[in-house]
Design a protein around this motif. Sequence first.
Motif, short mmCIF file in Angstrom:
data_model
loop_
_atom_site.label_atom_id
_atom_site.label_comp_id
_atom_site.label_asym_id
_atom_site.label_seq_id
_atom_site.Cartn_x
_atom_site.Cartn_y
_atom_site.Cartn_z
N ARG A 56 -23.48 -9.22 -16.50
CA ARG A 56 -24.68 -9.27 -15.73
C ARG A 56 -25.74 -9.35 -16.69
O ARG A 56 -25.88 -9.00 -17.75
CB ARG A 56 -24.62 -8.10 -15.08
N THR A 57 -27.04 -9.90 -16.07
CA THR A 57 -28.17 -9.92 -16.79
C THR A 57 -28.70 -8.50 -17.24
O THR A 57 -29.25 -8.17 -18.27
CB THR A 57 -29.21 -10.63 -16.05
N VAL A 65 -34.81 -11.90 -32.15
CA VAL A 65 -34.87 -11.96 -30.65
C VAL A 65 -33.63 -12.49 -29.75
O VAL A 65 -33.35 -13.48 -29.90
CB VAL A 65 -36.14 -13.27 -30.36
N LEU A 66 -33.56 -11.61 -28.93
CA LEU A 66 -32.20 -11.56 -27.92
C LEU A 66 -32.74 -12.21 -26.43
O LEU A 66 -33.54 -11.43 -26.06
CB LEU A 66 -31.52 -10.69 -27.93
N VAL A 67 -32.29 -13.39 -26.17
CA VAL A 67 -32.88 -14.07 -25.04
C VAL A 67 -31.83 -13.78 -23.90
O VAL A 67 -30.78 -14.38 -24.21
CB VAL A 67 -33.28 -15.30 -25.27
N VAL A 68 -32.02 -13.17 -22.78
CA VAL A 68 -31.06 -12.82 -21.54
C VAL A 68 -31.70 -13.58 -20.52
O VAL A 68 -32.83 -13.47 -20.13
CB VAL A 68 -30.87 -11.61 -21.55
N GLY A 69 -30.68 -14.52 -19.86
CA GLY A 69 -31.20 -15.13 -18.79
C GLY A 69 -31.25 -14.59 -17.42
O GLY A 69 -30.69 -13.29 -17.38
N PRO A 70 -31.66 -15.18 -16.25
CA PRO A 70 -31.62 -14.22 -15.06
C PRO A 70 -29.91 -14.44 -14.40
O PRO A 70 -29.11 -14.90 -15.20
CB PRO A 70 -32.34 -15.03 -14.03
#
Length: 245
Positions: free
Chosen positions: A226-227, A193-198
């Motif tokens: 960039r997101t 699971v790759l979690v990308v923030g805003p």
Amino acid sequence: MALHFLLESAGDARVGDVVVLGGAEAHHAASVRRVRVGEEVTVGDGRGVWLTGTVASVQPKEVQVEVVTRTETGEPRPRTVLVQALAKGDRDEMAVQAATELGVDEIVPWQAARSVSRWEGAKTAKGVARWETISREAAKQAHRAWLAVVSQPVSTKDLVRRAASSRMLVLEPTGATALTSVELDPADPRDIVLVVGPEGGISAEELAQLRDAGAESVRLGDTVLRTSTAGPVALALVNAALGRW
């Protein structure tokens, strides 16, 4: 390369059968891509079945394809998942499109603390439907045998619960570990699971909650992406690490 189309009932077809594209797929085939009788095309059900066939007839609302070959592809393991924080403009949609082309198996909208965009009420269903459409079209373009699943939006609490049963990698510019140095075992059945923030990044509180649940903070080089870019870049590295590329 032959044009590719999606048909949910394609999984029931066998060699020699005629499958019928209708609705939006027929319009796309006949009016947009202008397929011709005798042309070779491929048709999939989005769940591993892959048909190769020749166009038997073309009408504005119906395209018939005679099946020549049929193959089945198993679902990739381990699954790759992109948790994409909601972002303003179309930046999150750009991430959805690119990640689908790169083979992601699931896309999860995340209502992060710093997300400027907010999905509430009817906007939630509309947003999910929009991501599903983008992902579906990207999967067709990429000739994918399996469609990516677009899940319902999640909160940080939901991610904390998911961290316990997955290999969760939080993309964070200040992370002490580079993603390229993380060892990934293709035999490990857990989702990656790759979690990308805003745009404003993941808050310190969210990072702490995810870390305490077992997630790992990793960075992508020495710059801040960039997101819309971070997820696809990370997914490409994961594909290479798993030996898929």
